[in-house]
Structure formats: C-alpha cells, structure tokens
Design an enzyme around this catalytic site. Structure first.
Site, PDB file in Angstrom:
ATOM      1  N   GLU A  58      29.444  51.652  -2.829  1.00 16.80           N
ATOM      2  CA  GLU A  58      30.134  50.535  -2.193  1.00 16.80           C
ATOM      3  C   GLU A  58      31.637  50.818  -2.160  1.00 16.80           C
ATOM      4  OE1 GLU A  58      27.660  46.756  -2.326  1.00 16.80           O
ATOM      5  OE2 GLU A  58      28.815  46.779  -4.166  1.00 16.80           O
TER       6      GLU A  58
ATOM      7  N   GLY B 278      33.223  42.774   1.749  1.00 13.60           N
ATOM      8  CA  GLY B 278      33.692  41.450   2.153  1.00 13.60           C
ATOM      9  C   GLY B 278      34.865  41.486   3.111  1.00 13.60           C
TER      10      GLY B 278
ATOM     11  N   ASN C 166      23.056  40.466  -2.672  1.00 12.52           N
ATOM     12  CA  ASN C 166      23.869  40.019  -3.797  1.00 12.52           C
ATOM     13  C   ASN C 166      24.539  38.706  -3.386  1.00 12.52           C
ATOM     14  OD1 ASN C 166      25.727  39.666  -5.843  1.00 12.52           O
ATOM     15  ND2 ASN C 166      27.038  41.383  -5.240  1.00 12.52           N
ATOM     16  N   TRP C 167      24.036  37.623  -3.940  1.00 11.57           N
ATOM     17  CA  TRP C 167      24.535  36.298  -3.520  1.00 11.57           C
ATOM     18  C   TRP C 167      25.852  35.930  -4.192  1.00 11.57           C
ATOM     19  CZ3 TRP C 167      19.486  32.812  -3.704  1.00 11.57           C
ATOM     20  CH2 TRP C 167      18.547  33.368  -2.814  1.00 11.57           C
ATOM     21  N   LYS C 168      26.277  36.715  -5.154  1.00 12.66           N
ATOM     22  CA  LYS C 168      27.537  36.474  -5.864  1.00 12.66           C
ATOM     23  C   LYS C 168      27.596  35.017  -6.387  1.00 12.66           C
ATOM     24  CE  LYS C 168      29.670  39.856  -2.860  1.00 12.66           C
ATOM     25  NZ  LYS C 168      30.882  40.487  -2.448  1.00 12.66           N
TER      26      LYS C 168
ATOM     27  N   GLY D 246      26.161  41.722   0.695  1.00 17.00           N
ATOM     28  CA  GLY D 246      26.768  40.507   0.156  1.00 17.00           C
ATOM     29  C   GLY D 246      26.670  39.375   1.159  1.00 17.00           C
ATOM     30  N   GLY D 247      27.729  39.190   1.933  1.00 16.69           N
ATOM     31  CA  GLY D 247      27.854  38.057   2.857  1.00 16.69           C
ATOM     32  C   GLY D 247      26.625  37.823   3.731  1.00 16.69           C
TER      33      GLY D 247
ATOM     34  N   HIS E 291      29.328  46.278 -10.524  1.00 16.61           N
ATOM     35  CA  HIS E 291      29.847  45.879  -9.203  1.00 16.61           C
ATOM     36  C   HIS E 291      31.388  45.915  -9.239  1.00 16.61           C
ATOM     37  CE1 HIS E 291      30.779  43.457  -5.678  1.00 16.61           C
ATOM     38  NE2 HIS E 291      29.564  43.738  -5.261  1.00 16.61           N
TER      39      HIS E 291
ATOM     40  N   GLU F  34      33.556  43.984  -8.143  1.00 18.53           N
ATOM     41  CA  GLU F  34      34.210  42.724  -8.516  1.00 18.53           C
ATOM     42  C   GLU F  34      34.224  42.556 -10.025  1.00 18.53           C
ATOM     43  OE1 GLU F  34      31.876  40.244  -5.938  1.00 18.53           O
ATOM     44  OE2 GLU F  34      32.878  41.139  -4.211  1.00 18.53           O
TER      45      GLU F  34
ATOM     46  N   SER G 187      30.040  45.268   3.849  1.00 20.01           N
ATOM     47  CA  SER G 187      29.997  44.637   5.182  1.00 20.01           C
ATOM     48  C   SER G 187      28.810  45.090   6.025  1.00 20.01           C
ATOM     49  CB  SER G 187      31.321  44.862   5.923  1.00 20.01           C
ATOM     50  OG  SER G 187      32.380  44.255   5.212  1.00 20.01           O
TER      51      SER G 187
HETATM   52  C1  PEP Z   1      28.642  43.370  -2.151  1.00 20.96           C
HETATM   53  O1  PEP Z   1      29.129  42.402  -2.683  1.00 20.96           O
HETATM   54  O2  PEP Z   1      27.967  44.156  -2.826  1.00 20.96           O
HETATM   55  C2  PEP Z   1      28.853  43.578  -0.727  1.00 20.96           C
HETATM   56  C3  PEP Z   1      28.516  44.721  -0.209  1.00 20.96           C
HETATM   57  O3  PEP Z   1      29.426  42.532  -0.014  1.00 20.96           O
HETATM   58  P1  PEP Z   1      29.567  42.428   1.580  1.00 20.96           P
HETATM   59  O4  PEP Z   1      28.257  42.811   2.184  1.00 20.96           O
HETATM   60  O5  PEP Z   1      29.923  40.995   1.824  1.00 20.96           O
HETATM   61  O6  PEP Z   1      30.657  43.372   1.980  1.00 20.96           O
END
Ligand code: PEP
Length: 251
Positions: free
Chosen positions: A167, A173, A9-11, A234-235, A95, A97, A213
């Site tokens: 999640e 994050g 997920n590049w957000k 994500g990251g 999600h 966010e 993470s």
């Molecule tokens: C996400 O945004 O779905 C996520 C899991 O982010 P991260 O891996 O950065 O925690």
C-alpha cells in the site's frame, strides 16, 4: 495458482447496525462469486454481529489490528484469541495509519504477525512507502525494511499463511492510484525479497495484494498484473455495490 483475495478495510466507520446492513447487501451481491477470497474488516465493535451475517457464506472476517499478548493487564487492547472467538480468520497488521498515528513499528508488526499465526489465523501485513520516499528513490529500501522486519524469523509454513499488502501511502485515501506498472514493479520486488529469504517455491505461493484508492474502474487492470493477487480496499469497501464490483473484477 494463487487465489486472489479482496479485503475491505472499513477503518473507523460503521455502527453495528450499519455494518450489518452493508454486509447483508454485500452477501447477496457476491453469493455466486467463486475463486476469490472475500474478506471484510469491520471495527471491533461490529465483528460479532457481522460474523453472524457471514456465517456459512463466501465472506470471511478480519480485524483491523490486534495486540500480541493473549490476555493480561493491557487496558484497551484486544487479543488474537478474542478475535478468533469473534469469528475472525484474518487480522490486518502494520497498516500505514497505525504506523503513522499509533507508533506501529516493524518490531510490533512482527510480534502481531507471530501472535496471529500462532493461533492458526492469517495476518495481512501492510507495507508501503511515503510520497517523500518514492520521490527520493527510497521505495525499494523502505519496502525491504518493512517486509524483512515483518517476516523476521517466520518459518516457511508460517509465511505461507501470510498475505502481504503493498500500500503506497501516497495512494491511500487520496484518489491517486499507483499505475499497474508501478504496482507490478513493487510486487515483483517483494516476491524477490521472499525468494532470497525463503525459496522460489515458497515466494511463488505468497499472495501480495495491492491497496491504495482501488475502485471498480481501476481494479481489473491492477489485478491483471502477474504479481498482484488481489486488493486491500478502504473507501470503496464502504458501499456494497462498489466492493462487490471490485470482487468480480478480481477473476
Ligand atoms: C486502505 O486503507 O488500506 C486503503 C487502501 O484505503 P483506500 O482504498 O481508501 O485508499
């Protein structure tokens, strides 16, 4: 046997040229990797360009959100047929966010999941508790509420096209990952909810990803858990090397 699925997920990251560069690098790194579904979710603006790079490869395309109507006077929104046209196979819905900053509710998640399914695409449905919920012992009730709300009135066949992403919001994050045991406990709980609502047979086929993470260093032990069928990243999906390493740790 559930095929693991790793989705990036590049957000709100990557211009079109950056997205093409990242995908081109990733494509070469995972070209020989089989038995795992590899998905990237660029921002809307980069979908078409990334689709051209992943065509005829083992990488599939996802969008990060969608609106449930096919067309009409809904300024700023993007529909499922538009995403399909851009090459998407998957859409992330619910999600945290979006729940936190854009008023996403169980009801809208359910409408979006239904819309995605009605066009033979696959929703990646995100569920997860806040730190306060976990500390107050409300993890199971929050998860039950998110899962039941998202899959409400879905047929068994439709459910089989869904991916659930657990999640924990406190792990997104933040660098704080759920332990493999914490992840397994909630994944097992989600599978039990699906068993009660559908059947053992159906629930045992649904893929449940972990997100929060995930990095190359912790991916293998998380995905070694019996009910963890991959990761939503994500990251660490913003660098081809780290995402490819997570993909390789899934098998
Ligand atoms: C996400 O945004 O779905 C996520 C899991 O982010 P991260 O891996 O950065 O925690």
């Amino acid at each position: 046997m559930r095929t693991p699925i790793i989705a990036g997920n590049w957000k709100l990251n990557k211009t079109i040229s950056e997205a093409v560069e990242l995908t081109t690098e990733l494509k070469d790194l995972v070209t020989a990797t089989n038995n795992v579904d590899i998905v990237v979710a660029p921002p809307f603006t980069a979908l078409d360009a990334v689709n051209k790079v992943v065509k005829d490869t083992n990488i599939e395309l996802a969008a990060q959100d969608v609106y449930w109507e096919d067309s009409g006077a809904f300024t700023g929104e993007v529909s499922v047929p538009m995403l399909k046209d851009a090459g998407c196979e998957y859409v992330i819905v619910g999600h945290s966010e979006r729940r936190q900053f854009f008023n996403e509710t169980n009801e809208s998640v359910n409408l979006k999941a239904n819309a995605v399914l009605s066009h033979d695409m696959k929703p990646i449905i995100c569920v997860g508790e806040l730190l306060d919920d976990r500390e107050a012992g409300r993890t199971e009730s929050v998860i039950k509420n998110h899962v039941s709300g998202a899959v409400e009135k879905l047929t068994s066949d439709a459910l089989l096209s869904c991916i659930i992403a657990y999640e924990p919001v406190w792990a997104i994050g933040t660098g704080k990952t759920a332990t493999p045991e914490q992840a397994q406990e909630v994944h097992n709980y989600i599978r039990n909810i699906l068993k009660e609502t559908y059947s053992d047979e159906i629930a045992s086929q649904v893929r449940i990803q972990y997100g929060g993470s995930v990095k190359p260093e912790n991916a293998a032990e998380l995905m070694a858990q019996p009910d963890v069928d991959g990761a939503l990243v994500g990251g660490a999906s913003l660098q081809a090397e780290s995402f490819a390493q997570i993909v390789k740790n899934a098998i």
